[in-house]
Design a protein around this motif. Structure first.
Motif, short mmCIF file in Angstrom:
data_model
loop_
_atom_site.label_atom_id
_atom_site.label_comp_id
_atom_site.label_asym_id
_atom_site.label_seq_id
_atom_site.Cartn_x
_atom_site.Cartn_y
_atom_site.Cartn_z
N HIS A 118 27.70 40.24 25.86
CA HIS A 118 26.88 39.41 26.77
C HIS A 118 25.58 40.13 27.14
N ARG A 152 25.52 34.24 22.40
CA ARG A 152 26.46 33.97 23.49
C ARG A 152 25.80 33.24 24.66
N ARG A 153 24.61 33.69 25.02
CA ARG A 153 23.94 33.14 26.20
C ARG A 153 23.33 31.76 25.95
N THR A 193 28.50 27.42 29.82
CA THR A 193 29.04 28.76 30.03
C THR A 193 30.55 28.74 29.80
N GLN A 208 32.21 26.95 32.64
CA GLN A 208 32.03 25.49 32.60
C GLN A 208 32.95 24.85 31.56
#
Length: 486
Positions: free
Chosen positions: A343, A407-408, A413, A416
């Motif tokens: 991350h 990933r970002r 997310t 979520q």
């Protein structure tokens, strides 16, 4: 010590399940957490089973062979099966659970007892898989030509002999799964009536959803089913400033930055005086500062702490990984730690010890996020060279940053995705629409063995019939020729 620090000093399973609990509570769900430490009740919509996790860590601590070995793991599961029988006999706990109005149960897939309790309560349940999806057979399509079997130590790029190994390892994996499942046979016989006894392999497929603590920035791409959701990165939280004490230490090393060393809650307990001595000597060779999660009480009295090293009983790992001056993360390769490093785009040196850590570090190396070194081969010179290699070769940092972008940049997310899918299950009353009919088919139908047998019989029958007809025609022609000659 704060509540966060208490949990940070717990094992990875405890941390993950506690984090899932927090996320659901933050989104309006009431949660009951059942663990071997105790249980608190509220007006409950969602229940968590977090069983045997401290025991799991203690078991590894008391065994000398901490690497993943099938025999050791089967022995562990036998003990968990026995403990599960004891829990199911606790009428006070089971009766109070039955009296609660749970809408959904969330289980940790490591402990099969959770599945048996969910079956006893006859409630919908979803499962959290704390590690890679290859760790368990949950009915996913797994083409052996590019999906490596667990503990095969192969990548998705297999040559001919790699595919041969993967094919053979698939049989070994199936046998090991059967052995592991069979450790709960006595528990199932004791607590479920004949005729309604569940089969563990079927229970795994009965989960409405599988939440996998991984993602494709790290994993090899492979087919998933609609009820399988990657949620790797749940442990990543909003960044907080690091404590001033650490900030002052980091500032001493200026642009050289610092190295973070955290080998997990279990592995940290295995650091022998010899290993600590070698690691300390390796860190002393670096121009960077080193922040090392290592209990001062474990520090050997005859080893002088290197001037550039700071040891701490607890440290804010996520915040340190997000620090602009971090240069490297030395990790045991646990999934939570690897997901946090990805991350934040931090390259790694992996020191795998047991369970899935070797597989995780293999992926780290394959994806060029870092390199590995075996604990039993730990020498100061080797470790120092490995760390310098990763920090000086910018390709590792570039690969880690590219994975961070992947990933970002996803539309939702992990939190979520977790909450959204759980809400979906609660609203629709289950996930039958997400499961393939294959879960209800017998194995011979899934693999088209009945179709192949039918086609084989038809082909052989047709060939036999054709042979007979050709024989008749040949005899008729021979008879006709003889009549002509006569």
């Amino acid at each position: 010590m704060s509540k966060e620090k208490n949990f940070r000093n717990s094992g990875s399973h405890v941390l993950l399940m506690h984090r899932v609990s927090q996320i659901l509570q933050d989104h309006g769900h009431n949660v009951t957490l059942l663990s071997n430490r105790g249980r608190s009740l509220a007006s409950v919509y969602v229940s968590f089973f977090l069983l045997q996790l401290d025991f799991f860590e203690d078991w590894f601590y008391t065994h000398t062979h901490v690497k993943y070995e099938s025999e050791n793991f089967v022995n562990l599961m036998e003990i968990l099966g026995t403990r599960c029988s004891y829990l199911l006999r606790r009428c006070d706990i089971m009766d109070s659970l039955k009296n609660e109005n749970f809408n959904l149960i969330v289980v940790d897939a490591f402990d099969f007892c959770s599945f048996l309790i969910a079956e006893k309560l006859e409630k919908l349940f979803v499962s959290i898989l704390p590690t890679s999806v290859s760790r368990l057979d949950i009915g996913l399509p797994s083409p052996l030509s590019y999906v490596p079997v667990f503990q095969s130590f192969l990548t998705d790029h297999m040559d001919f002999w790699g595919r041969v190994k993967n094919f053979l390892m698939s049989f070994v994996f199936s046998v090991e799964q059967w052995q592991i499942h069979s450790t709960f046979d006595n528990t199932i016989k004791e607590h479920f009536q004949e005729g309604s006894r569940p089969v563990l392999s079927h229970l795994l497929k009965k989960a409405e959803l599988w939440f996998v603590n991984s993602e494709f920035a790290f994993e090899f791409a492979r087919p998933l089913l609609p009820n399988t959701v990657n949620v790797g990165g749940l442990m990543v939280k909003p960044i907080k400033p690091v404590p001033q004490e650490l900030e002052n230490f980091i500032a001493k090393f200026g642009d050289s930055g610092f190295v973070l060393v955290a080998l997990g809650s279990i592995v940290s307990r295995y650091q022998s005086p010899e290993i600590i001595k070698e690691m300390n000597a390796a860190f002393a060779r670096l121009p960077q500062g080193v922040i090392w999660k290592c209990k001062p009480s474990h520090w050997p009295k005859d080893v002088k702490l290197a001037a550039n090293v700071k040891i701490m009983d607890w440290l804010p790992q996520n915040d340190l990984l997000a620090h602009p001056r971090i240069r490297l993360f030395v990790t045991q390769g646990g999934m939570n730690s690897v997901m946090e490093a990805i991350h934040h785009g931090v390259p790694m040196v992996g020191i795998p010890v047991f369970a899935d850590q070797h597989e995780n570090v293999l992926r780290v190396e394959t994806k060029k996020f870092g390199v590995s070194i075996q604990l039993e081969q730990m020498k100061a010179e080797t470790l120092a060279l490995k760390m310098k290699q990763v920090m000086e070769d910018k390709r590792y940092k570039s690969a880690a940053e590219a994975a961070s972008i992947i990933r970002r940049s996803q539309p939702l997310t992990p939190a979520q995705r977790l909450v959204g899918w759980i809400d979906h299950i609660l609203q629709t009353g289950g996930a039958a629409h997400l499961k393939p009919h294959a879960f209800q088919q017998p194995w011979y139908e899934q693999y088209l063995l009945d179709v192949l047998l039918f086609l084989l019989v038809v082909t052989l029958g047709t060939a036999w019939l054709c042979g007979k007809l050709l024989g008749l025609v040949a005899r008729w022609l021979c008879g006709a020729r003889k009549l002509k000659k006569a």
